[in-house]
Enzyme design. Structure first.
Site, PDB file in Angstrom:
ATOM      1  N   HIS A  49       0.828  -0.942   0.080  1.00 14.93           N
ATOM      2  CA  HIS A  49       0.128  -0.360   0.194  1.00 14.93           C
ATOM      3  C   HIS A  49       0.693   1.324  -0.112  1.00 14.93           C
ATOM      4  O   HIS A  49       0.137   2.412   1.026  1.00 14.93           O
ATOM      5  CB  HIS A  49      -0.890   0.279   1.244  1.00 14.93           C
ATOM      6  CG  HIS A  49      -2.025  -1.132   1.840  1.00 14.93           C
ATOM      7  ND1 HIS A  49      -2.784  -1.428   0.823  1.00 14.93           N
ATOM      8  CD2 HIS A  49      -1.590  -2.775   1.973  1.00 14.93           C
ATOM      9  CE1 HIS A  49      -3.292  -3.048   1.156  1.00 14.93           C
ATOM     10  NE2 HIS A  49      -2.441  -3.451   2.483  1.00 14.93           N
ATOM     11  N   SER A 102      14.453  21.856 -15.935  1.00 19.80           N
ATOM     12  CA  SER A 102      13.025  22.510 -16.178  1.00 19.80           C
ATOM     13  C   SER A 102      13.511  23.935 -16.694  1.00 19.80           C
ATOM     14  O   SER A 102      15.432  24.347 -16.185  1.00 19.80           O
ATOM     15  CB  SER A 102      11.903  22.821 -15.007  1.00 19.80           C
ATOM     16  OG  SER A 102      11.769  23.765 -14.795  1.00 19.80           O
ATOM     17  N   LYS A 122      15.500  21.777 -10.798  1.00 19.62           N
ATOM     18  CA  LYS A 122      14.938  20.731 -10.741  1.00 19.62           C
ATOM     19  C   LYS A 122      15.853  19.550 -12.190  1.00 19.62           C
ATOM     20  O   LYS A 122      16.179  20.150 -12.472  1.00 19.62           O
ATOM     21  CB  LYS A 122      13.630  20.552 -12.289  1.00 19.62           C
ATOM     22  CG  LYS A 122      12.295  22.148 -11.155  1.00 19.62           C
ATOM     23  CD  LYS A 122      11.874  20.385 -10.440  1.00 19.62           C
ATOM     24  CE  LYS A 122      10.207  20.287 -10.729  1.00 19.62           C
ATOM     25  NZ  LYS A 122       9.103  19.595 -10.802  1.00 19.62           N
ATOM     26  N   GLU A 178       9.256   8.754 -17.248  1.00 20.25           N
ATOM     27  CA  GLU A 178       7.757   9.506 -17.069  1.00 20.25           C
ATOM     28  C   GLU A 178       7.097   8.798 -18.433  1.00 20.25           C
ATOM     29  O   GLU A 178       6.263   8.530 -18.464  1.00 20.25           O
ATOM     30  CB  GLU A 178       7.069  11.196 -16.660  1.00 20.25           C
ATOM     31  CG  GLU A 178       7.758  11.117 -14.965  1.00 20.25           C
ATOM     32  CD  GLU A 178       7.398  12.379 -14.685  1.00 20.25           C
ATOM     33  OE1 GLU A 178       7.542  13.233 -15.653  1.00 20.25           O
ATOM     34  OE2 GLU A 178       8.621  12.171 -14.257  1.00 20.25           O
TER      35      GLU A 178
END
Ligand code: ARG
Length: 466
Positions: A156, A277, A283, A290
Site C-alpha cells: 500500500h 526545467s 529541477k 515518465e
C-alpha cells in the site's frame, strides 16, 4: 498510379480512394522481407519446372538490383505505387521485361503479405528477446552487488518489512524473465510459412510449400490455406506480450519516479537519462521514466486496435487486415525504444544505499519481527500483535523507533522483553532470518542469483543463439 490490375476496369480510380487504399507509406518497411520471399518463391517455381532457370536467375538478379538501388537512394519508393509488392513487381518488369511478369505465378498478395509480415515480426520477436536478455543481465549484476543493501519493502506504499535492493530488483527479474519466455513461446508457434496459400484456396500449380518454408527458415508450411492468409494471431500474441512488457516497465518507472523524488532520494538518475526545467533551476526530472509509463497506454491501444479490427472479419483475406501494420509497427518501435532506454537508465542509476537503509530503520519495518520475538518467548501471536501495536503507538507519540526504547520501557509492555530484543529486531537480523524459499535473506538471494544465471545461459543457448 501504377495499378496491378486493369483488364476488368474501364474507369480510373478516384485519387482519394487510391490514397485511402494504399499502404506504401508504411509497408515499405517490408522491402527486404518481400524480396526475400520472392526469391524463395521463384527458386521453388524453377525447381518445379513452373518457370525456367534462366527466368529465375534474371528475376533474382533484378530483385537484388532493386534492393541495392533503393538502399543507395537511386530508386525511390513513391506513392505512385499502391504497396511495396506492386512497387517491386512494377520495377522488376521495367528492369527485366517479360521474365518479371512471371514472378507472381502461383502467388497472391494475400499470401505474400502474410509471409512478409511474419518474416518481419519473427525478427522483431528475436530482437525483443535480445533486449530482454540485456535487461536481465543488468538486473542480475545490480542484484549481485546489493544482497546486503537494506531497504524498506512496501505494501500500500506504506513501509512494511525490511528487505534488500537485490530482492526488490529480483522481482523485476522474474517479470522480465516471463516476458523473455513469452518471446520464445511466440516464436515457436509462429514459425510456419504461409507462402503457397495463394489468394485463399491454394493453387493448381505444383508448388512445393515445404521447399519455400525451408528456404525461409521456417519449421514448415502452415496448414489450412484460408487460415494461412487471414491469421494474425501471432501478431496479437506479440502485441499482448509487448503490452505486458510495457506494464512491467511502467510499474518499474513508477518506482524509479518515487525513488527519485525529494522525499525518498533512494536513487540518483544519471544526467544522461534525466532532464531539467526551463524555469525552475533546481529541477532534475525523471522524464524518461515518465514517458515510458506514458507510452504504455499507446501500446495497449495498438493491441486493442488490432483485436477490434480482427473481430468481425469473415474468412478469408479482407482489406481490413492491412490495418495490422501501423499498429504492430508502432507497438514494436515503442516497446523496443522503452526497453533499451530503461535498461541503460537502470545500468547507470546510482542507489543511495545510506538513504535506503535509514528509511528501512524508520517506519516500524521491524514490528512483525518484534511480535515474532514475543511469540518465540511463548506468547500467542495474536496477543503479541496487540502488544507491539500498543508499543508502536507509544513510539509514534515519542517520535522514536522500537529499538530506541530502553529495556525497562519495553518491559512495561511485556515482561518477556530482555536484552536480546535489540539484536532480534536489528535490520540485519530481520533480513538474514528471512530464509524461506524466495525470501530476501542474502543466503536465499545467492541461490536465486545462481538460478538466474542458469536461466540466462539456457535462454541464450536454446533460443537466442539457436
Ligand atoms: N497492402 C495489402 C495488405 O497490407 C496487401 C494485400 C493486398 N491484397 C489484396 N487482395 N488487396 O494487406
Amino acid at each position: 498510379m501504377a495499378q496491378l490490375w486493369g483488364g476488368r476496369f474501364t474507369g480510373e480510380i478516384n485519387q482519394l480512394a487510391w490514397d485511402f487504399n494504399a499502404s506504401i507509406t508504411f509497408d515499405k518497411r517490408l522491402l527486404h522481407e518481400d524480396v526475400k520471399g520472392s526469391k524463395a518463391h521463384v527458386s521453388m517455381l524453377a525447381a518445379n519446372g513452373i518457370i525456367s532457370e534462366t527466368e529465375k536467375d534474371s528475376i533474382i538478379k533484378g530483385l537484388d538490383e532493386i534492393l541495392a538501388e533503393v538502399e543507395d537512394g537511386k530508386l525511390e519508393i513513391t506513392t505512385e505505387y499502391e504497396d511495396v509488392h506492386s512497387f517491386i513487381e512494377s520495377n522488376l518488369i521495367k528492369k527485366i521485361g517479360d521474365a518479371g511478369k512471371k514472378m507472381h505465378t502461383g502467388r497472391s498478395r494475400n499470401d505474400q503479405v502474410a509471409l512478409d509480415m511474419r518474416l518481419y515480426t519473427r525478427e522483431q520477436v528475436l530482437s525483443t528477446a535480445e533486449m530482454l536478455y540485456n535487461m536481465l543481465d543488468v538486473l542480475n549484476s545490480k542484484m549481485e552487488e546489493n544482497t546486503e543493501t537494506y531497504m524498506p519493502g512496501f505494501t500500500h506504499l506504506q513501509k512494511a518489512q525490511p528487505l534488500t535492493l537485490a530482492h526488490h530488483l529480483g522481482a523485476y527479474f522474474e517479470m522480465f524473465k516471463r516476458d523473455a519466455l513469452r518471446m520464445q513461446d511466440i516464436y515457436e508457434r509462429m514459425n510456419y510459412c504461409p507462402l503457397g496459400a495463394g489468394a485463399l484456396a491454394g493453387t493448381t500449380y505444383p508448388l512445393d510449400r515445404n521447399m519455400t518454408a525451408e528456404l525461409l527458415g521456417f519449421y514448415g508450411p502452415t496448414a489450412n490455406s484460408m487460415d494461412s492468409v487471414s491469421d494474425r494471431d501471432y501478431l496479437l500474441e506479440y502485441l499482448s506480450a509487448l503490452s505486458i512488457i510495457m506494464m512491467h516497465l511502467s510499474r518499474f518507472s513508477e518506482e524509479v519516479i518515487i525513488w527519485n523524488s525529494n522525499e525518498y532520494r533512494f536513487v540518483e538518475i544519471d544526467d544522461a537519462y534525466s532532464t531539467g526545467s526551463s524555469i525552475m533551476p533546481q529541477k532534475k526530472n525523471p522524464d524518461i521514466a515518465e514517458l515510458v509509463r506514458g507510452k504504455t497506454g499507446r501500446v495497449y491501444g495498438d493491441l486493442m486496435g488490432l483485436l477490434t479490427t480482427m473481430k468481425g472479419i469473415p474468412l478469408a483475406y479482407n482489406k481490413d487486415m492491412q490495418e495490422d501494420k501501423e499498429a504492430a509497427f508502432d507497438a514494436m518501435d515503442n516497446t523496443q525504444h522503452c526497453l533499451v532506454l530503461f535498461t541503460d537508465m537502470m545500468r547507470t542509476m546510482k542507489f543511495n544505499k545510506d538513504n535506503m537503509e535509514k528509511s528501512a530503520m524508520r517506519g516500524f519495518t521491524n514490528a512483525t519481527d518484534a511480535a515474532d520475538y514475543l511469540v518465540n518467548k511463548g506468547m500467542p501471536f495474536r496477543d503479541a500483535h496487540g502488544v507491539i501495536g500498543r508499543l508502536v503507538l507509544y513510539c509514534i507519540d515519542k517520535n522514536c523507533a522500537i529499538d530506541d526504547l530502553k529495556i525497562n520501557e519495553l518491559k512495561e509492555f511485556s515482561e518477556l522483553f530482555a536484552e536480546d530484543i535489540y539484536n532480534a529486531i536489528s535490520l540485519k537480523t530481520c533480513v538474514e532470518k528471512r530464509l524461506t524459499l524466495g525470501a530476501p535473506s542474502p543466503e536465499m538471494m545467492k541461490k536465486e542469483l545462481l538460478s538466474n544465471k542458469e536461466f540466462m545461459e539456457d535462454y541464450k543457448k536454446n533460443f537466442l543463439n539457436k
